[in-house]
Design a protein around this motif. Structure first.
Motif, PDB file in Angstrom:
ATOM      1  N   GLN A 131      89.178  78.384  37.393  1.00  0.00           N
ATOM      2  CA  GLN A 131      89.383  78.537  35.957  1.00  0.00           C
ATOM      3  C   GLN A 131      90.820  78.923  35.636  1.00  0.00           C
ATOM      4  O   GLN A 131      91.407  78.426  34.672  1.00  0.00           O
ATOM      5  CB  GLN A 131      88.414  79.591  35.417  1.00  0.00           C
ATOM      6  CG  GLN A 131      86.959  79.158  35.428  1.00  0.00           C
ATOM      7  CD  GLN A 131      86.022  80.250  34.945  1.00  0.00           C
ATOM      8  OE1 GLN A 131      86.444  81.367  34.644  1.00  0.00           O
ATOM      9  NE2 GLN A 131      84.730  79.943  34.875  1.00  0.00           N
ATOM     10  N   ALA A 132      91.392  79.813  36.464  1.00  0.00           N
ATOM     11  CA  ALA A 132      92.779  80.217  36.233  1.00  0.00           C
ATOM     12  C   ALA A 132      93.731  79.036  36.414  1.00  0.00           C
ATOM     13  O   ALA A 132      94.643  78.823  35.601  1.00  0.00           O
ATOM     14  CB  ALA A 132      93.153  81.351  37.189  1.00  0.00           C
ATOM     15  N   ALA A 133      93.503  78.241  37.467  1.00  0.00           N
ATOM     16  CA  ALA A 133      94.347  77.066  37.699  1.00  0.00           C
ATOM     17  C   ALA A 133      94.180  76.044  36.579  1.00  0.00           C
ATOM     18  O   ALA A 133      95.146  75.404  36.147  1.00  0.00           O
ATOM     19  CB  ALA A 133      94.004  76.437  39.050  1.00  0.00           C
ATOM     20  N   ASP A 134      92.945  75.912  36.086  1.00  0.00           N
ATOM     21  CA  ASP A 134      92.671  74.959  35.010  1.00  0.00           C
ATOM     22  C   ASP A 134      93.375  75.371  33.720  1.00  0.00           C
ATOM     23  O   ASP A 134      93.927  74.532  32.999  1.00  0.00           O
ATOM     24  CB  ASP A 134      91.161  74.861  34.789  1.00  0.00           C
ATOM     25  CG  ASP A 134      90.779  73.638  33.983  1.00  0.00           C
ATOM     26  OD1 ASP A 134      91.261  72.547  34.297  1.00  0.00           O
ATOM     27  OD2 ASP A 134      90.005  73.788  33.022  1.00  0.00           O
ATOM     28  N   GLN A 135      93.365  76.677  33.423  1.00  0.00           N
ATOM     29  CA  GLN A 135      94.042  77.171  32.227  1.00  0.00           C
ATOM     30  C   GLN A 135      95.549  76.952  32.317  1.00  0.00           C
ATOM     31  O   GLN A 135      96.209  76.618  31.324  1.00  0.00           O
ATOM     32  CB  GLN A 135      93.736  78.663  32.024  1.00  0.00           C
ATOM     33  CG  GLN A 135      92.350  78.942  31.455  1.00  0.00           C
ATOM     34  CD  GLN A 135      92.164  78.400  30.051  1.00  0.00           C
ATOM     35  OE1 GLN A 135      91.499  77.390  29.843  1.00  0.00           O
ATOM     36  NE2 GLN A 135      92.753  79.067  29.078  1.00  0.00           N
TER      37      GLN A 135
END
Length: 265
Positions: free
Chosen positions: A106-110
């Motif tokens: 999720q952090a990488a996607d954001q």
């Protein structure tokens, strides 16, 4: 006469001294089978404890269970070190690991969506469209809002010819590898529509979303499977419909670029 019979009966009594070594042999065989069973599970720690217990019992000479460890010494020590830690269920380890991986994704996607937002913002600045297009990054994804007067004439759902170039350039911004799910939605103000083409603002909003999506999908790099269109009419305003400026903000087309996690076509 009675003494002779008693003496004869005593001479016929069998010697039972053999029972003691026989019992010892059975005990040793039982111990051997227990050891073999313990070795089959190759638990070094339990094996050592079991061996010590039996050797304490069978004292004198070399113990029958004085075998070398079935595991290398270093490996046995590492097993003991692990056993000293508080036991936890494998499911808990798996759940924790899965949660950490999901958070990293999720952090990488954001971060990727934030980079895409910068790209769209640069396009808006270069085209001097700051008053007509805007972006916002939320938990739902990257939202690009386009005022209806950028694409449509009043009361119409057809993209204007002079605005086809902007729509085409926006489509190029949506080319991503790997692709993402994209939702295009139409919105209107609360002023009732007055023409023969649409019976309600709801229909107008739906057709604007669909027609804009059709222009976007003229780009062959985009896969239609990742796209969907919605119409919300006047029911999701972002400003006050009582004033002219508020109604202008409510008349819009939105492009919602979704996170990749859990959003496969």
């Amino acid at each position: 006469m009675s003494r002779r019979k008693k003496k004869q009966h005593h001479e016929e009594h069998m010697d039972e001294s053999w029972l003691l070594p026989y019992a010892d042999l059975l005990t040793l065989l039982l111990a051997l089978f227990i050891v073999l069973f313990a070795m089959s599970s190759v638990d070094a720690q339990k094996f050592q404890k079991l061996s010590k217990a039996f050797n304490d019992v069978f004292t004198g000479g070399t113990g029958v269970l004085e075998f070398p460890s079935p595991m290398p010494e270093g490996q046995m020590q590492s097993t003991d070190a692990v056993s000293d830690k508080p036991s936890e269920e494998p499911e808990e380890y798996a759940a924790l690991d899965k949660l950490e991986k999901e958070q990293l994704k999720q952090a990488a996607d954001q971060e990727e969506l934030a980079a895409l937002q910068e790209k769209v913002d640069a396009f808006i600045e270069n085209k001097n469209l700051a008053e007509k297009l805007e972006t916002s990054l939320t938990t739902e994804g990257l939202l690009v809002s386009i005022r209806d007067n950028v694409l449509f004439s009043s009361g119409s759902a057809d993209v204007r010819t002079e605005d086809l170039k902007i729509a085409t350039e926006i489509a190029e911004l949506l080319v991503m590898d790997p692709p993402r799910n994209i939702i295009i939605s139409g919105h209107t103000d609360n002023v009732p529509i007055r023409n023969s083409s649409f019976e309600s603002n709801w229909e107008l909003s739906v057709m604007r979303a669909v027609n804009f999506m059709k222009i976007i999908l003229h780009n062959e790099k985009l896969d239609p499977r990742w796209f969907s269109a919605k119409g919300f009419g006047e029911f999701q305003p972002v400003s006050d419909n009582k004033i002219k400026e508020g109604r202008a903000k409510n008349r819009r087309v939105e492009i919602l670029i979704l996170p990749r996690a859990g959003n496969q076509p």
